[in-house]
Write an enzyme that holds these catalytic residues in place. Structure first.
Site, short mmCIF file in Angstrom:
data_model
loop_
_atom_site.label_atom_id
_atom_site.label_comp_id
_atom_site.label_asym_id
_atom_site.label_seq_id
_atom_site.Cartn_x
_atom_site.Cartn_y
_atom_site.Cartn_z
N CYS A 197 -48.92 93.86 143.72
CA CYS A 197 -47.40 92.57 144.75
C CYS A 197 -48.17 91.78 145.38
CB CYS A 197 -46.50 92.79 144.56
SG CYS A 197 -45.08 91.47 145.80
N TYR A 209 -46.49 82.07 138.49
CA TYR A 209 -45.48 82.89 138.10
C TYR A 209 -44.55 81.71 137.19
CZ TYR A 209 -45.74 86.74 141.11
OH TYR A 209 -46.28 87.85 141.35
#
Length: 320
Positions: A55, A193
């Site tokens: 992440c 994203y």
């Protein structure tokens, strides 16, 4: 009957889209700070950090933890990169290399920590998580705030005085840092994203165009410079770097951000990225490409249903 948590834990089931098919990230929920006289005060081994190497947001926290010399003050636990229907698993649920078991409660998934302190919690079960062992609760799960906590809150406890003095959000540069974060976050950090998770051609096209327009802008800023702002390392570098280092191994292919790669399209960004990786242990030691590539290509079967993880690019980071 237990309530259905799948929309919170399974990224393929969450409803995180606008009407036009654009990806919309939910805000973080735990937003407390560590400060003198407050509910959460600085102390050695009172807090615990839960992260994923995969992440980018969690990697921000890992990098600043190392930059500031907080390793012996705030222990860390790394989850498996294979985020499935129950969200991020600990090694006890998925024994992936370099993943660890939860040392505090034996939790199977990160969601267990959220539900332990907030049984009715209805948000995403995200990392990083800064946990308070004394009150058994989450202090903060917003990476941009965790790195500022790490920047100043524990300075009196840090043994290495040079690291204690390091300030990645100095007063004289704050306005410039905030202005840059104001477009790097939506356009680049979250832009990859928004490109990859878009569910319409129009939403994807708009996001990817904005992403590369802002990468062009960052390239001009970094031309001939070692750091993004001023002549020193700041949080602006940390925040932009975690996206740049993942760009060629993941975002170019998996998220369809393929107008240009970093290594072939952005010489200034590439040089800046490589310098931090090869010259600063806080950046290199916080980066695990096996976790990064496995997470993205395995955890999003709606994008990559075969879950095949690509071999390249080789090398993952070019030499200086």
């Amino acid at each position: 009957m237990s309530r259905d948590l799948s929309a919170q834990s399974d990224i393929t089931k969450g409803k995180y889209y606008d009407k036009d098919g654009s990806f919309k990230r939910a805000p973080s929920s735990f937003r407390d700070f560590i400060e003198p006289g407050g509910k959460f005060e600085a102390a050695r081994d009172r807090y615990h950090l839960y992260v994923s190497y995969a992440c980018p947001w969690a990697t921000r926290a890992l990098i600043v933890r190392k930059l500031k010399g907080l390793e012996d003050i705030i222990p860390v636990t790394v989850v498996s990169p294979r985020m499935g229907p129950d969200g991020w698993p600990f090694a006890s649920a998925d024994d992936f290399p370099a993943a660890e078991v939860d040392p505090l409660y034996g939790a199977q998934h990160v969601k267990d920590l959220y539900l332990r302190c907030a049984p009715e919690y209805n948000g995403r079960f995200t990392v990083p998580v800064l946990w308070d062992k004394q009150n058994e609760t989450i202090v903060n799960n917003e990476s941009s705030e965790i790195i500022r906590i790490f920047n100043t809150a524990f300075n009196d406890l840090i043994q290495d005085k040079e690291k204690a003095k390091l300030d990645i959000y100095p007063e004289h540069l704050r306005k410039e840092i905030d202005e840059l974060n104001g477009w790097v976050y939506p356009d680049i950090n979250n832009g990859v994203y928004r490109s990859g998770f878009a569910v319409t051609q129009e939403a994807y096209g708009a996001a990817v165009k904005q992403l590369f327009t802002s990468l062009d802008r960052l390239e001009k800023i970094l031309d001939g410079k070692e750091y993004i702002i001023g002549d020193q390392l700041t949080e602006a570098d940390v925040r932009a770097w975690v996206t740049a280092i993942r760009f060629d191994p993941v975002y170019v292919g998996h998220f369809k951000c393929n107008i240009r790669s970093i290594r072939n399209g952005y010489p200034a960004i590439n040089k800046w990225m490589k310098r931090l990786y090869w010259n600063n242990p806080a950046f290199k030691e916080s980066t695990n490409f096996d976790h990064i590539k496995t997470h993205y290509y395995w955890s999003h079967p709606n994008i990559n249903p075969t879950r095949i993880v690509p071999v390249g690019p080789e090398p993952e980071v070019e030499p200086l």
